[in-house]
Design a protein around this motif. Structure first.
Motif, mmCIF file in Angstrom:
data_model
loop_
_atom_site.group_PDB
_atom_site.id
_atom_site.type_symbol
_atom_site.label_atom_id
_atom_site.label_comp_id
_atom_site.label_asym_id
_atom_site.label_seq_id
_atom_site.Cartn_x
_atom_site.Cartn_y
_atom_site.Cartn_z
ATOM 1 N N LYS A 407 115.163 78.416 71.864
ATOM 2 C CA LYS A 407 115.755 77.994 73.242
ATOM 3 C C LYS A 407 116.213 79.313 74.141
ATOM 4 O O LYS A 407 116.555 80.320 73.215
ATOM 5 N N GLY A 408 115.624 79.340 75.250
ATOM 6 C CA GLY A 408 116.094 80.507 75.930
ATOM 7 C C GLY A 408 115.058 81.503 76.076
ATOM 8 O O GLY A 408 115.372 82.675 76.393
ATOM 9 N N SER A 409 113.960 81.409 75.112
ATOM 10 C CA SER A 409 113.181 82.448 75.004
ATOM 11 C C SER A 409 112.039 82.472 76.375
ATOM 12 O O SER A 409 111.333 83.398 76.172
ATOM 13 N N GLY A 410 112.302 82.000 77.460
ATOM 14 C CA GLY A 410 111.670 81.910 78.305
ATOM 15 C C GLY A 410 110.338 80.939 78.620
ATOM 16 O O GLY A 410 109.492 81.478 79.516
ATOM 17 N N LYS A 411 110.335 80.211 77.798
ATOM 18 C CA LYS A 411 108.987 79.090 77.957
ATOM 19 C C LYS A 411 108.658 78.701 79.400
ATOM 20 O O LYS A 411 107.586 78.458 79.978
ATOM 21 N N SER A 412 110.022 77.973 79.862
ATOM 22 C CA SER A 412 109.871 77.311 81.287
ATOM 23 C C SER A 412 109.647 78.284 82.073
ATOM 24 O O SER A 412 108.954 77.906 82.922
ATOM 25 N N ALA A 413 110.197 79.533 82.157
ATOM 26 C CA ALA A 413 110.101 80.634 83.169
ATOM 27 C C ALA A 413 108.779 81.029 83.120
ATOM 28 O O ALA A 413 108.030 81.103 84.320
ATOM 29 N N PHE A 414 108.180 80.804 81.994
ATOM 30 C CA PHE A 414 106.716 81.559 81.682
ATOM 31 C C PHE A 414 105.726 80.386 82.683
ATOM 32 O O PHE A 414 104.914 80.776 83.437
ATOM 33 N N ASN A 551 108.150 88.198 75.193
ATOM 34 C CA ASN A 551 108.565 87.892 76.361
ATOM 35 C C ASN A 551 109.514 88.811 76.832
ATOM 36 O O ASN A 551 110.212 89.520 76.013
ATOM 37 N N LYS A 552 110.059 88.781 78.281
ATOM 38 C CA LYS A 552 111.180 89.489 78.985
ATOM 39 C C LYS A 552 111.011 90.967 78.689
ATOM 40 O O LYS A 552 111.850 91.539 78.308
ATOM 41 N N MET A 553 109.607 91.498 78.823
ATOM 42 C CA MET A 553 109.319 92.911 78.525
ATOM 43 C C MET A 553 110.167 93.627 79.457
ATOM 44 O O MET A 553 110.425 94.884 79.265
ATOM 45 N N ASP A 554 110.524 93.119 80.709
ATOM 46 C CA ASP A 554 110.799 93.974 81.804
ATOM 47 C C ASP A 554 112.562 94.247 81.263
ATOM 48 O O ASP A 554 112.973 95.296 81.864
ATOM 49 N N ILE A 555 112.904 93.732 80.435
ATOM 50 C CA ILE A 555 114.445 94.146 80.044
ATOM 51 C C ILE A 555 114.473 95.534 79.289
ATOM 52 O O ILE A 555 115.618 96.049 79.259
ATOM 53 N N SER A 586 106.271 89.466 81.067
ATOM 54 C CA SER A 586 107.470 89.241 81.542
ATOM 55 C C SER A 586 107.428 88.492 83.020
ATOM 56 O O SER A 586 106.358 88.821 83.900
ATOM 57 N N LYS A 587 108.243 87.692 83.295
ATOM 58 C CA LYS A 587 108.108 86.857 84.480
ATOM 59 C C LYS A 587 108.276 87.991 85.909
ATOM 60 O O LYS A 587 108.218 87.548 86.964
ATOM 61 N N GLU A 588 108.873 89.207 85.613
ATOM 62 C CA GLU A 588 108.909 89.932 86.656
ATOM 63 C C GLU A 588 107.946 90.752 86.751
ATOM 64 O O GLU A 588 108.079 91.622 88.040
HETATM 65 N N1 LIG Z 1 114.811 89.393 82.308
HETATM 66 C C1 LIG Z 1 113.803 88.084 82.095
HETATM 67 N N2 LIG Z 1 114.504 87.083 81.941
HETATM 68 C C2 LIG Z 1 113.773 86.085 81.563
HETATM 69 C C3 LIG Z 1 112.268 85.995 81.698
HETATM 70 N N3 LIG Z 1 111.797 84.796 81.270
HETATM 71 C C4 LIG Z 1 113.061 83.864 81.102
HETATM 72 N N4 LIG Z 1 114.068 84.829 81.381
HETATM 73 C C5 LIG Z 1 115.452 84.206 81.502
HETATM 74 O O1 LIG Z 1 115.650 83.561 80.076
HETATM 75 C C6 LIG Z 1 116.387 82.362 80.239
HETATM 76 C C7 LIG Z 1 116.064 81.289 79.430
HETATM 77 O O2 LIG Z 1 114.645 81.051 80.079
HETATM 78 P P1 LIG Z 1 113.944 79.623 80.068
HETATM 79 O O3 LIG Z 1 112.459 79.446 80.740
HETATM 80 O O4 LIG Z 1 114.799 78.612 80.570
HETATM 81 O O5 LIG Z 1 113.889 79.514 78.469
HETATM 82 P P2 LIG Z 1 113.245 78.379 77.460
HETATM 83 O O6 LIG Z 1 114.444 77.745 77.111
HETATM 84 O O7 LIG Z 1 112.464 79.014 76.500
HETATM 85 O O8 LIG Z 1 112.457 77.439 78.637
HETATM 86 C C8 LIG Z 1 116.726 82.172 81.860
HETATM 87 O O9 LIG Z 1 117.620 82.639 82.400
HETATM 88 C C9 LIG Z 1 115.430 82.889 82.446
HETATM 89 O O10 LIG Z 1 115.886 83.485 83.685
HETATM 90 C C10 LIG Z 1 111.593 87.373 81.740
HETATM 91 O O11 LIG Z 1 110.546 87.786 81.510
HETATM 92 N N5 LIG Z 1 112.533 88.314 81.910
#
Ligand SMILES: Nc1nc2c(ncn2[C@@H]2O[C@H](COP(=O)(O)OP(=O)(O)O)[C@@H](O)[C@H]2O)c(=O)[nH]1
Ligand SMILES: [Mg+2]
Length: 934
Positions: A407-414, A551-555, A586-588
């Motif tokens: 959870k929170g690994s950024g799947k939805s954002a992807f 994921n989240k390589m921008d950080i 990275s979504k960024e």
């Molecule tokens: N910095 C950064 N944050 C991200 C990235 N992708 C997702 N996040 C953040 O990670 C958190 C969880 O993302 P979400 O897509 O809801 O994760 P999910 O639970 O896997 O669907 C959110 O606050 C997003 O903004 C990324 O590429 N870079």
């Protein structure tokens, strides 16, 4: 010339069969015995030669004329002088006598005197087989000629069995049976002759009969001997006949017997896979699938199937080897020790050796259909969601890429960044959503029982966040997307793993995936927890390839560190998952360039082609799950029935209680209401009986000394009546009216009270039922009727004048006559009169007044009980019919339950057999073999 069925039954050309027909016999048959007298006289006429011989013989001391007479008969016969021939043959008393009798028969036959001919044939007494057969054939021809079917059949059969080798006998019989379409005899002849002569022609004839469908009346055992014989002489023909018979018995009542018999036979035959028994293997395959398609109970097939499978395996040709070996393996897995270990090992070897990778999607779908239909036939459903899943698995255009991760690994954002829209909200989702390319937006929520259309994004977001019970749904999100279209992928967003793995939503849809893309967080890639999640996934679905998205390589602060993290992660992954690829994201990042790279990555990792074996394995996974669900459904169904019966029983008790209560209330109301009515009536009665005598006595004041005693009694009588009437009208009626109104009011109160009570009762029942099912409404029209009756009855007194002083009681008589007798105002009479009026008790009159006055009120009283019953009638009826319904429901439920319990195999067996089949497919598919190795 006698010709039967195109084959000459008699006087056929001589066929010499050694040891069977002698030269003499042949001559006798041909009626050419006379030729033996002709040896040196070839040029002369036989009549002449024989005549001379006869003369010569006669002159001897002991002449032997019989042979010459016999020969003469022949010559007459051949010259069609039948009567002379008969004459010659009649007196032959030596060895030739039986032949002579037969010849006489022939002569009468030629003359058209059939019954005489028949008698002569029958009179032939001989041990000579040739003559016997000749006579029999003649009789046979004769019977046919005369349309005597039965004797014809029986004589030809007797002839065949007595002397089948006699020239043309069996051919004649066969032609005859075929012409008569006497297939039973035709088949018997073919079977016997095939076995006896081992002639392939006869086997071909038999086969043609079987193919023609004429073997149905014969039991399978009947052909075993023929098959056995044929196997020894011609194996191809053996296979053909076996297959013809197999086809013949299919869908027949004795199909099972056939299967048993043929398999028992095959066990004893020396056959193996070299034999290339393709047609027979095909029969085996078809028969096996029919046996396990859910129609039969295990008990019925469990003895047959193992023998059958072992035979099949032993003889299978290449094209059926895969199925045969998989069938053996799956059956012996589900029914251990039913198949020999040797066959099991043989099957395994054969399977590996065959090693074909086949697309069994079609088969899997067919099986799914079978199960679905079976379920429908048992009031169950495999579910809407399952149907949707199966639909997805057969969509070979689209690769299903399932996004997994914590959870929170950024799947939805992807997904949002791929779709270029913030479709998924920031909130963590609890639903599984599949995104795919489509001309326009369409969103559906796929549930077990139905598909719900989702109309807008708000509704969609609500649906992704809503907490769900055990019946998990999946959201099907269609929208136009260049990326999805070009890459031919559908993305499956999952809630992510947290809490118990087994219960996670992701696990339920894992087998939808062609590829799993596992999300790692650049903050802490591949944690211990993630590793255990991954190994759990692999355990569940070993055939689905897993790749990674870092994921989240921008950080990561700078590029150098980023590279380091990526490299580090890649190494770790490579260690555990040597075949997996990793993509850093990275979504960024700049989306255009990144998406292009991602496309490349997808191409490389997912690949364009969808793996058939993978899809098959997953299809089977869901088929298996469907079977499991159906087992569960059945248990649930049984529990539901138990519950329902218990509930209905409780309800029945309650309803019966309610009826009893209602009865009690009715009794009570009847008592109260009639009692108070009676009280009212009695009061009136008392009033009348107390008042009327006084009223009457008071009329004595009218008697004066001036009264005409002769007429006074008439005056008095009138006055008395007037007073009673006045009293009734002015006192009693208003009082009664008033009393009735009060009584009606009071009764109405009682009724209303009852209705309130019943309303509460209905509400109670309806709460239990969970619906408005019971309405207990009493009939208040009864009260209205009473009001109307009260008005009617109190609207004026129906008064009938009483004969008070004009009766014929002794006292009255005296008074009446006193006036007449004396005709004078006699003070003694006057006083007597007055005192009489004052002291009379008027009981009779009063009673009469009361009786008449109360008549209608009493009538009314009598109808009260029935009226009250009417008031209660509906509610009681409603309750009673609810009781009847409940009872009926309980009974059907109980019946269903009993059926389920007494025949659990009706449900259990087909499901177990479906499982055998799934297992068979699994053995066949690559996944099956891998499972086996594990
Ligand atoms: N910095 C950064 N944050 C991200 C990235 N992708 C997702 N996040 C953040 O990670 C958190 C969880 O993302 P979400 O897509 O809801 O994760 P999910 O639970 O896997 O669907 C959110 O606050 C997003 O903004 C990324 O590429 N870079
Ligand atoms: Mg999410």
């Amino acid at each position: 010339m006698i010709c039967v069925l195109g084959i000459r039954a008699s006087r056929h050309p001589y066929i010499y069969i050694e040891g069977k027909v002698t030269t003499l016999e042949n001559q006798l048959i041909q009626k050419a015995y006379y030729e033996s007298f002709m040896e040196e006289n070839e040029k002369r006429h036989p009549i002449q030669v024989l005549g001379e011989a006869y003369q010569e013989e006669q002159e001897k001391e002991l002449p032997e004329l019989a042979n010459i007479r016999f020969a003469q008969g022949e010559v007459y016969f051949l010259n069609r002088d039948f009567e002379s021939a008969i004459f010659k043959w009649e007196n032959i008393a030596n060895d030739l006598e039986p032949w002579a009798k037969k010849n006489i028969g022939d002569a009468y036959y030629e003359l058209g005197q059939f019954s005489v001919a028949e008698d002569f044939y029958k009179s032939v007494e001989t041990d000579n087989e040739v003559l016997q057969t000749e006579v029999a054939l003649q009789l046979f021809s004769l019977y046919i000629e005369r349309g005597k079917q039965e004797p014809a059949v029986s004589i030809i059969k007797r002839t065949v069995s007595a002397n089948p080798d006699y020239p043309n006998v069996t051919e004649i019989a066969r032609a005859f049976f075929e012409r008569e379409e006497d297939w039973n005899n035709a088949i018997e002849l073919a079977v016997l002759e095939a076995i006896r002569t081992e002639s392939l022609d006869w086997f071909d004839v038999l086969n043609s009969y079987v193919e023609g469908g004429y073997a149905r009346n014969h039991s399978p055992e009947y052909f075993l001997q023929a098959l056995l014989v044929l196997f020894e002489i011609d194996q191809k023909r053996f296979e053909r006949l076996a297959v013809s018979l197999w086809e013949n018995y299919k869908d027949q009542d004795n199909y099972f017997t056939w299967l048993k018999e043929i398999n028992q036979l095959l066990v004893t035959l020396d056959m193996n896979r070299e034999g290339n028994w393709q047609a027979l293997s095909a029969e085996f395959q078809e028969a096996y699938f029919a046996l396990i398609d859910g129609r039969f109970l295990i008990q019925k097939i469990q003895d047959l199937v193992p023998v059958m499978l072992e035979n099949w395996l032993r003889i299978t040709d290449v094209s059926h080897a895969l199925f045969a070996s998989a069938a053996v393996l799956s059956w012996s897995e589900i029914f251990p020790s039913s198949i020999s270990a040797a066959s099991g090992a043989d099957a395994e070897k054969l399977l590996n050796f065959t090693g074909a990778k086949v697309n069994w999607i079609e088969e899997g779908l067919h099986m799914f259909e079978t199960i679905q239909n079976w379920a429908k036939g048992h009031q169950m459903d495999i579910g809407n969601r399952m149907r949707w899943i199966i639909g997805e698995l057969t969509d070979f255009h689209t690769n299903h890429l399932l996004l997994a991760g914590m959870k929170g690994s950024g799947k939805s954002a992807f997904i949002n960044s791929i779709l270029g829209e913030n479709i998924l909200g920031e909130e963590p989702t609890s639903a599984v959503v599949m995104f795919r390319d489509h001309a326009q937006v369409e969103i559906d929520e796929i549930g077990d029982t139905e598909t719900r259309m989702i109309s807008d994004l708000t509704d969609f977001r609500d649906s992704t966040e809503r907490r769900r019970g055990s019946n998990s749904t999946i959201l099907d999100f269609k929208l136009p997307s260049q990326f999805l279209m070009e890459n031919r992928v559908a993305l499956i967003d999952t809630p992510g793993f947290n809490g118990e793995l087994e219960k996670s939503e992701t696990v339920k849809y894992l087998h939808l995936a062609d590829t799993i893309l596992f999300f790692l967080d650049a903050n802490s890639p591949l944690t211990d927890r993630e590793r255990s999640v991954l190994s759990y996934i692999q355990e569940l679905a070993p055939e689905i390839p897993v790749h990674f998205l870092l994921n989240k390589m921008d950080i990561v602060e700078n590029e150098e560190d980023a590279r380091a993290v990526a490299e580090d992660t890649w190494e770790k992954i490579n260690h555990y998952f040597p075949n997996s690829k990793v993509f850093a994201f990275s979504k960024e990042y700049d989306s255009g360039k990144q998406l292009k790279d991602l496309s490349e990555f997808i191409k490389a990792s997912v690949g364009a082609a969808i793996s058939d074996e993978g899809r098959t394995a997953r299809l089977l996974f869901f088929v298996r799950q469907t079977i499991r669900n159906l087992v569960q459904d059945r248990i649930a169904m049984e529990n539901d029935l138990v519950e329902s019966i218990k509930w209905n029983n409780d309800m029945s008790v309650k309803l019966n209680g309610a009826v009893n209560q209602l009865d009690d209330i009715e009794v009570e109301k009847k008592r109260n209401i009639t009692k108070s009515y009676k009280a009212l009536k009695d009061e009136i009665k008392t009033d009348i009986s107390n008042t009327v005598p006084g009223l009457l006595k008071n009329t004595s004041e009218l008697i004066t000394e001036q009264s005409d005693l002769g007429k006074i009694h008439i005056e008095l009588n009138d006055e008395m009546n007037r007073r009673i009437r006045e009293y009734l009208e002015e006192n009693i009626m208003p009082k009664y009216y008033q009393g009735l109104q009060e009584w009606i009011q009071q009764s109405n109160n009682e009724f209303t009270e009852t209705q309130i009570y019943l309303d509460e009762m209905s509400e109670g029942f309806n709460t239990l039922y969970g619906e408005e099912r019971i309405k207990l409404q009493c009939d208040f029209r009864v009260v209205d009727d009473w009001r109307r009756d009260a008005d009617r009855m109190t609207n004026g007194v129906q008064f009938e004048k009483e004969n008070i002083l004009l009766r014929n009681t002794p006292g009255q008589f005296l008074l009446k006559s006193a006036g007449r007798l004396f005709g004078v105002n006699n003070s003694m009479v006057y006083n007597k009169y007055k005192s009489f009026v004052e002291t009379e008790d008027y009981r009779e009159t009063t009673d009469s007044v009361i009786k008449k006055f109360l008549q209608q009120f009493e009538l009314f009283e009598k109808s009260l009980e029935r009226d009250i019953e009417l008031f209660f009638r509906d509610p009681i009826q409603v309750l009673n019919s609810a009781i009847t319904e409940t009872k009926a429901e309980t009974e059907t439920d109980q019946e269903k339950l009993d059926r389920m319990r007494t025949n659990p195999e009706m449900y259990r067996d087909p499901l177990a057999l479906f499982e055998v089949r799934v297992r068979q497919y699994e053995w066949i598919s690559v996944a099956g073999r891998e499972n086996y190795i594990h």
